[in-house]
Design an enzyme around this catalytic site. Structure first.
Site, PDB file in Angstrom:
ATOM      1  N   GLY A 311      18.196  -8.644 -18.229  1.00  0.00           N
ATOM      2  CA  GLY A 311      19.295  -7.938 -17.579  1.00  0.00           C
ATOM      3  C   GLY A 311      20.304  -7.491 -18.620  1.00  0.00           C
ATOM      4  N   GLU A 312      21.553  -7.388 -18.199  1.00  0.00           N
ATOM      5  CA  GLU A 312      22.676  -7.045 -19.079  1.00  0.00           C
ATOM      6  C   GLU A 312      22.646  -5.596 -19.568  1.00  0.00           C
ATOM      7  OE1 GLU A 312      22.738  -9.875 -22.303  1.00  0.00           O
ATOM      8  OE2 GLU A 312      22.607 -11.604 -20.958  1.00  0.00           O
ATOM      9  N   GLY A 313      21.638  -4.828 -19.163  1.00  0.00           N
ATOM     10  CA  GLY A 313      21.440  -3.487 -19.698  1.00  0.00           C
ATOM     11  C   GLY A 313      20.558  -3.480 -20.926  1.00  0.00           C
TER      12      GLY A 313
END
EC number: 2.4.2.21
Length: 345
Positions: A311-313
């Site tokens: 996640g997190e980009g």
């Protein structure tokens, strides 16, 4: 919900872009998806010479009431602890943003924690986490609208600073559960095929997660509309991403879509404004089990498949050099005429 003015890019320039790409000194189509990306970005920017400026990765963070049911490998306090790691520059997304030239923007959309003042985090907290949708609606309609608007405003601020390409990340323990609910309701795909291991559940944990979400789905008595679903099973960071994506499309920005959660946010956004997908590039196919199914449903072509599930980009930012290559191709390659090469196909 906040209204947006989103139109598909004007197609008048399409043939000129195709001609430009096809006349570069290479066999037609030989650069594959780079050619497709160059065409898409040229259409978005309405130019034969597109440019990428000041990329931002925006991480929206919030907590989820459903986490109280043990649907995640991580306890709820991990949300704010990971944010502290972002602030300290030591997380996965930090080194990726540094490596690829992204500005990292952190937004507290609803973390169940009070951060001290003076930290480099934007406070758009709607409430301290959502309610537990096993028993009641996670959010009110007003809270949903507040979150969507906040996300849009954050993107507008980035655009005002000269950003024309944006990726979105998230942090919120149990947000894969919320994403699974959105996916099942909005696509009609069986919930069992939408539920995965999240941050690291074993097979028994996945079974428990599915049973909790199945019960939550059975308990739901709403009308099944997209707006009702993303409110009742709401995640504040996810709704902010929905608003952010819609605002980015309205402003003619390129959107790089990250993993399972952000793909669900684009799915929700597209239910209101299908044109938003014209502005989106899918960075990668993640390791969460439902992501490949969702990408297939959306007829998406992800740029990478690295087994990521952070996640997190992270996957979106990792894909950026490919996007840069597409733009460099259309701007820097010589045409057959410029190269004095016979067109050989």
């Amino acid at each position: 919900m906040k209204t947006f003015n989103i139109k598909s890019p004007d197609q008048a320039i399409r043939q000129a872009l195709i001609d430009r790409i096809d006349n570069l000194a290479k066999p037609e189509g030989s650069l594959g998806m780079l050619e497709e990306l160059a065409l898409q970005i040229g259409l978005i920017q309405q130019t034969l010479s597109p440019r990428l400026r000041n990329p931002h990765n925006i991480i929206f963070a919030a907590d989820h009431g459903i986490a109280d049911e043990g649907v995640s490998f991580s306890p709820k306090e991990v949300t704010w602890q990971v944010i502290n790691n972002f602030l300290g520059g030591g997380a996965g997304i930090n080194f990726l943003c540094r490596q690829h030239g992204f500005e990292l923007v952190l937004v507290d959309g609803g973390i169940d924690f009070d951060f001290p003042e003076g930290l480099d985090i934007i406070d758009r907290k709607v409430r301290k986490g959502t309610r537990n949708y096993l028993y009641e609606a996670a959010l009110t309609g007003e809270e949903m609208e507040q979150a969507v608007t906040a996300g849009a405003e954050v993107v507008s601020d980035c655009h005002h600073r000269g950003c024309n390409v944006v990726s979105f990340g998230e942090m919120g323990v149990a947000n894969t559960s919320t994403s699974s609910m959105w996916m099942s309701f909005l696509t009609g795909i069986d919930l069992k095929d939408c539920v995965g291991a999240g941050s690291g559940l074993d097979s028994e944990g996945v079974r428990h997660k599915y049973n909790i979400l199945k019960q939550a789905k059975e308990n739901y008595k709403g009308n099944g509309s997209t707006e009702d679903v993303i409110t009742y099973f709401g995640g504040l960071e996810m709704l902010m991403a929905v608003g952010g994506m819609l605002q980015a499309a309205e402003l003619g920005m390129l959107i790089i879509v990250d993993g399972f959660i952000m793909t669900n946010c684009l799915l929700a956004a597209s239910q209101f404004y299908p044109e938003v997908c014209d502005y989106a590039v899918f960075g990668h196919c993640g390791d969460e089990s439902g992501h490949a199914r969702l990408l297939e449903y959306m007829k998406a072509k992800p740029l990478l498949n690295l087994g990521l599930r952070l996640g997190e980009g992270s996957g979106a930012v990792c894909s950026y050099p490919i996007i840069v290559s597409a733009v460099s191709m259309i701007n820097e390659m010589h045409t057959f005429a410029q190269a004095a090469v016979t067109k050989y196909f």
